[in-house]
Scaffold this motif. Structure first.
Motif, PDB file in Angstrom:
ATOM      1  N   GLY A  48     -11.480  -1.259   1.266  1.00 43.09           N
ATOM      2  CA  GLY A  48     -10.513  -1.159   2.357  1.00 43.09           C
ATOM      3  C   GLY A  48      -9.302  -2.042   2.126  1.00 43.09           C
ATOM      4  O   GLY A  48      -8.167  -1.638   2.382  1.00 43.09           O
ATOM      5  N   ARG A  49      -9.537  -3.228   1.616  1.00 42.17           N
ATOM      6  CA  ARG A  49      -8.424  -4.147   1.324  1.00 42.17           C
ATOM      7  C   ARG A  49      -7.520  -3.585   0.224  1.00 42.17           C
ATOM      8  O   ARG A  49      -6.305  -3.682   0.300  1.00 42.17           O
ATOM      9  CB  ARG A  49      -8.964  -5.513   0.917  1.00 42.17           C
ATOM     10  CG  ARG A  49      -9.548  -6.274   2.065  1.00 42.17           C
ATOM     11  CD  ARG A  49     -10.075  -7.613   1.630  1.00 42.17           C
ATOM     12  NE  ARG A  49     -10.579  -8.344   2.794  1.00 42.17           N
ATOM     13  CZ  ARG A  49     -11.523  -9.243   2.752  1.00 42.17           C
ATOM     14  NH1 ARG A  49     -12.095  -9.549   1.592  1.00 42.17           N
ATOM     15  NH2 ARG A  49     -11.922  -9.852   3.845  1.00 42.17           N
ATOM     16  N   LYS A  50      -8.124  -2.995  -0.798  1.00 41.92           N
ATOM     17  CA  LYS A  50      -7.331  -2.405  -1.886  1.00 41.92           C
ATOM     18  C   LYS A  50      -6.506  -1.222  -1.386  1.00 41.92           C
ATOM     19  O   LYS A  50      -5.336  -1.077  -1.743  1.00 41.92           O
ATOM     20  CB  LYS A  50      -8.245  -1.957  -3.032  1.00 41.92           C
ATOM     21  CG  LYS A  50      -8.799  -3.094  -3.847  1.00 41.92           C
ATOM     22  CD  LYS A  50      -9.705  -2.575  -4.938  1.00 41.92           C
ATOM     23  CE  LYS A  50     -10.331  -3.722  -5.704  1.00 41.92           C
ATOM     24  NZ  LYS A  50     -11.267  -3.234  -6.740  1.00 41.92           N
ATOM     25  N   GLN A  51      -7.126  -0.376  -0.561  1.00 47.88           N
ATOM     26  CA  GLN A  51      -6.401   0.763  -0.001  1.00 47.88           C
ATOM     27  C   GLN A  51      -5.230   0.303   0.856  1.00 47.88           C
ATOM     28  O   GLN A  51      -4.128   0.862   0.782  1.00 47.88           O
ATOM     29  CB  GLN A  51      -7.334   1.629   0.847  1.00 47.88           C
ATOM     30  CG  GLN A  51      -8.336   2.424   0.052  1.00 47.88           C
ATOM     31  CD  GLN A  51      -9.187   3.280   0.960  1.00 47.88           C
ATOM     32  OE1 GLN A  51      -8.672   3.943   1.861  1.00 47.88           O
ATOM     33  NE2 GLN A  51     -10.494   3.268   0.726  1.00 47.88           N
ATOM     34  N   LEU A  52      -5.443  -0.725   1.672  1.00 44.92           N
ATOM     35  CA  LEU A  52      -4.384  -1.253   2.530  1.00 44.92           C
ATOM     36  C   LEU A  52      -3.260  -1.860   1.700  1.00 44.92           C
ATOM     37  O   LEU A  52      -2.080  -1.664   2.000  1.00 44.92           O
ATOM     38  CB  LEU A  52      -4.948  -2.288   3.503  1.00 44.92           C
ATOM     39  CG  LEU A  52      -3.954  -2.870   4.502  1.00 44.92           C
ATOM     40  CD1 LEU A  52      -3.345  -1.771   5.365  1.00 44.92           C
ATOM     41  CD2 LEU A  52      -4.637  -3.910   5.373  1.00 44.92           C
ATOM     42  N   GLU A  53      -3.606  -2.541   0.634  1.00 43.87           N
ATOM     43  CA  GLU A  53      -2.600  -3.130  -0.255  1.00 43.87           C
ATOM     44  C   GLU A  53      -1.734  -2.033  -0.891  1.00 43.87           C
ATOM     45  O   GLU A  53      -0.503  -2.152  -0.935  1.00 43.87           O
ATOM     46  CB  GLU A  53      -3.292  -3.956  -1.341  1.00 43.87           C
ATOM     47  CG  GLU A  53      -2.355  -4.758  -2.200  1.00 43.87           C
ATOM     48  CD  GLU A  53      -3.109  -5.618  -3.206  1.00 43.87           C
ATOM     49  OE1 GLU A  53      -2.571  -5.799  -4.306  1.00 43.87           O
ATOM     50  OE2 GLU A  53      -4.222  -6.080  -2.888  1.00 43.87           O
ATOM     51  N   ARG A  54      -2.365  -0.953  -1.350  1.00 44.09           N
ATOM     52  CA  ARG A  54      -1.607   0.170  -1.939  1.00 44.09           C
ATOM     53  C   ARG A  54      -0.729   0.842  -0.891  1.00 44.09           C
ATOM     54  O   ARG A  54       0.426   1.194  -1.155  1.00 44.09           O
ATOM     55  CB  ARG A  54      -2.558   1.180  -2.571  1.00 44.09           C
ATOM     56  CG  ARG A  54      -3.142   0.726  -3.890  1.00 44.09           C
ATOM     57  CD  ARG A  54      -3.832   1.862  -4.633  1.00 44.09           C
ATOM     58  NE  ARG A  54      -4.871   2.514  -3.840  1.00 44.09           N
ATOM     59  CZ  ARG A  54      -6.166   2.202  -3.882  1.00 44.09           C
ATOM     60  NH1 ARG A  54      -6.585   1.248  -4.697  1.00 44.09           N
ATOM     61  NH2 ARG A  54      -7.030   2.837  -3.136  1.00 44.09           N
TER      62      ARG A  54
END
Length: 83
Positions: A48-54
């Motif tokens: 979820g953190r990676k998706q939000l960062e992208r």
């Protein structure tokens, strides 16, 4: 009787500028919800953190009306060039 009167809490009226700013923030939250949160499939907290960062990286390249059709990255670059 208003809740603020019942508990003797002081309440201020929102100034027009604050009201307009609040509307802009709420509008951006609705846009983020439609573009990201409704389509997101999170398999772990890290995912979820990676998706939000992208999403944030892509979103900051999209021009915004409130920034005179400039993207947040363009405004930041302009600001940093002045500093």
């Amino acid at each position: 009787m208003r809740l603020s009167h019942k508990y003797e809490v002081e309440q201020e009226e929102l100034k027009k500028q604050m009201f307009d700013l609040k509307n802009k923030v709420e509008r951006q939250h609705r846009i983020d919800e439609a573009r990201f949160y409704k389509k997101m499939r999170m398999y772990s907290l890290e995912d979820g953190r990676k998706q939000l960062e992208r999403y944030n990286a892509r979103s900051n390249d999209i021009p915004k009306i409130c920034l005179n059709f400039r993207s947040p990255n363009e405004v930041l670059a302009e600001y940093l060039a002045i500093m």
